[in-house]
Design an enzyme around this catalytic site. Structure first.
Site, PDB file in Angstrom:
ATOM      1  N   LYS A  75      -0.005   9.039  -4.329  1.00 53.82           N
ATOM      2  CA  LYS A  75       0.539   9.474  -5.615  1.00 53.82           C
ATOM      3  C   LYS A  75      -0.055  10.826  -6.040  1.00 53.82           C
ATOM      4  O   LYS A  75      -1.022  11.302  -5.436  1.00 53.82           O
ATOM      5  CB  LYS A  75       0.236   8.406  -6.664  1.00 53.82           C
ATOM      6  N   TYR A 122      11.843   4.031  -8.865  1.00 55.63           N
ATOM      7  CA  TYR A 122      11.264   2.923  -9.633  1.00 55.63           C
ATOM      8  C   TYR A 122      12.299   2.192 -10.492  1.00 55.63           C
ATOM      9  O   TYR A 122      11.944   1.559 -11.488  1.00 55.63           O
ATOM     10  CB  TYR A 122      10.108   3.435 -10.504  1.00 55.63           C
ATOM     11  N   PHE A 162       6.202   0.491 -19.311  1.00 54.61           N
ATOM     12  CA  PHE A 162       5.512   1.565 -18.602  1.00 54.61           C
ATOM     13  C   PHE A 162       6.441   2.470 -17.794  1.00 54.61           C
ATOM     14  O   PHE A 162       5.981   3.424 -17.155  1.00 54.61           O
ATOM     15  CB  PHE A 162       4.447   0.974 -17.662  1.00 54.61           C
ATOM     16  N   ARG A 192      -1.329  -3.556   1.689  1.00 53.88           N
ATOM     17  CA  ARG A 192      -1.663  -3.947   0.311  1.00 53.88           C
ATOM     18  C   ARG A 192      -3.140  -4.350   0.198  1.00 53.88           C
ATOM     19  O   ARG A 192      -3.785  -4.083  -0.809  1.00 53.88           O
ATOM     20  CB  ARG A 192      -0.728  -5.048  -0.165  1.00 53.88           C
ATOM     21  N   THR A 247      -3.365  -3.574  -8.071  1.00 51.78           N
ATOM     22  CA  THR A 247      -2.791  -2.480  -8.853  1.00 51.78           C
ATOM     23  C   THR A 247      -3.768  -1.979  -9.907  1.00 51.78           C
ATOM     24  O   THR A 247      -3.910  -0.779 -10.111  1.00 51.78           O
ATOM     25  CB  THR A 247      -1.478  -2.944  -9.519  1.00 51.78           C
ATOM     26  N   ARG A 304      -7.980   1.684  -4.206  1.00 47.73           N
ATOM     27  CA  ARG A 304      -7.856   1.730  -5.669  1.00 47.73           C
ATOM     28  C   ARG A 304      -9.195   1.504  -6.364  1.00 47.73           C
ATOM     29  O   ARG A 304      -9.479   2.139  -7.368  1.00 47.73           O
ATOM     30  CB  ARG A 304      -6.799   0.735  -6.124  1.00 47.73           C
ATOM     31  N   ASN A 319      -3.187   5.147  -9.844  1.00 50.29           N
ATOM     32  CA  ASN A 319      -3.993   4.335  -8.925  1.00 50.29           C
ATOM     33  C   ASN A 319      -3.897   4.790  -7.473  1.00 50.29           C
ATOM     34  O   ASN A 319      -4.008   4.000  -6.558  1.00 50.29           O
ATOM     35  CB  ASN A 319      -3.645   2.859  -9.085  1.00 50.29           C
ATOM     36  N   HIS A 358       0.745   3.896  -3.507  1.00 46.55           N
ATOM     37  CA  HIS A 358       1.787   2.878  -3.670  1.00 46.55           C
ATOM     38  C   HIS A 358       2.041   2.250  -2.311  1.00 46.55           C
ATOM     39  O   HIS A 358       1.947   2.923  -1.287  1.00 46.55           O
ATOM     40  CB  HIS A 358       3.088   3.530  -4.172  1.00 46.55           C
ATOM     41  N   GLU A 385      12.825   1.112   0.158  1.00 40.30           N
ATOM     42  CA  GLU A 385      11.943   2.238  -0.172  1.00 40.30           C
ATOM     43  C   GLU A 385      11.876   3.241   0.974  1.00 40.30           C
ATOM     44  O   GLU A 385      11.887   4.455   0.742  1.00 40.30           O
ATOM     45  CB  GLU A 385      10.550   1.728  -0.529  1.00 40.30           C
TER      46      GLU A 385
END
Length: 140
Positions: A10, A50, A58, A86, A92, A103, A113, A116, A127
């Site tokens: 990100k 998203y 958010f 993950r 998250t 993270r 964070n 993704h 995605e």
């Protein structure tokens, strides 16, 4: 099971100089990068990516953040790639992430964070298709 998943460094991860560290951690755990590029999403592209979160409190701040600077998108391939990615990323919310995860070590907050990752095979497929065409993905 051999899987592919999407991961994004990100804008905060890019600005903190963490692109190489993120990739290193994935590769160290046996995941292969089979597609990679840097893009700068505009607000509408971030909203499109998203869209599943549209209507949530958010959504606006998330899409503002994701369009605030360049991101690095990549396709990772490997055995159980989604679950493994993950686990490397961590929860998250960085305060709830396990020690040693990306993270926990590098994220500022639940939204900024660093990284993704797709959460399911169906999500990963859509995605990946959002950012890459078949000619851009190279198994090796």
């Amino acid at each position: 099971m051999l899987q592919r998943t999407l991961s994004i460094v990100k804008p905060d991860g890019v600005s903190k100089g963490l692109i190489g560290e993120v990739i290193r951690r994935f590769e160290r755990e046996g995941l292969r990068v089979v597609a990679l590029k840097m893009v700068h999403l505009d607000k509408e592209e971030a909203k499109g990516f998203y869209a599943v979160h549209r209507g949530k409190p958010f959504f606006e701040s998330l899409t503002d953040f994701m369009s605030s600077g360049p991101v690095v998108v990549m396709v990772l391939e490997g055995e159980d790639a989604i679950e493994r990615t993950r686990k490397i990323m961590g929860a998250t919310d960085p305060r709830k992430a396990d020690p040693g995860t990306l993270r926990r070590e590098f994220a500022s907050n639940i939204e900024q964070n660093v990284v993704h990752g797709s959460d399911a095979p169906e999500t990963a497929a859509s995605e990946i298709a959002y950012f890459f065409n078949a000619l851009e993905i190279h198994s090796h």
